[in-house]
Design an enzyme around this catalytic site. Structure first.
Site, PDB file in Angstrom:
ATOM      1  N   GLU A 181     -18.577 -63.576  42.411  1.00  0.00           N
ATOM      2  CA  GLU A 181     -17.649 -63.145  43.462  1.00  0.00           C
ATOM      3  C   GLU A 181     -16.738 -62.090  42.868  1.00  0.00           C
ATOM      4  OE1 GLU A 181     -13.634 -64.568  45.668  1.00  0.00           O
ATOM      5  OE2 GLU A 181     -14.843 -66.072  44.693  1.00  0.00           O
ATOM      6  N   GLU A 182     -16.514 -61.072  43.607  1.00  0.00           N
ATOM      7  CA  GLU A 182     -15.617 -60.016  43.164  1.00  0.00           C
ATOM      8  C   GLU A 182     -14.236 -60.242  43.766  1.00  0.00           C
ATOM      9  OE1 GLU A 182     -16.354 -57.692  41.002  1.00  0.00           O
ATOM     10  OE2 GLU A 182     -18.415 -58.386  40.845  1.00  0.00           O
TER      11      GLU A 182
END
Length: 71
Positions: free
Chosen positions: A18-19
């Site tokens: 996940e960014e």
């Protein structure tokens, strides 16, 4: 068979990345691990849920892993 005397169970978990946008907080990137660490409800028969859509031939995909497409 898992659960029988003298048996062992192994769980391999691969979490999607996940960014974080703008700032990274301690709660970022933990959604999958939090879900996996919660106990299963009483009476649950199958602890593994496969929610992946199978590959369809001829459908373009975003190929992120540098390896040949499975045939």
């Amino acid at each position: 068979y898992p659960g029988s005397p003298g048996s062992y169970a192994v769980r391999l978990i691969f979490f999607d990345g996940e960014e974080a946008f703008v700032r990274w907080s301690p709660s970022d990137s933990l959604y999958g691990s939090r879900m996996a660490s919660t106990p299963h409800p009483p009476g649950a028969r199958h602890p593994v849920e496969d929610d992946h859509i199978p590959f369809l031939r001829g459908v373009p995909i975003l190929h992120l892993i540098p390896s040949p497409f499975p045939r």
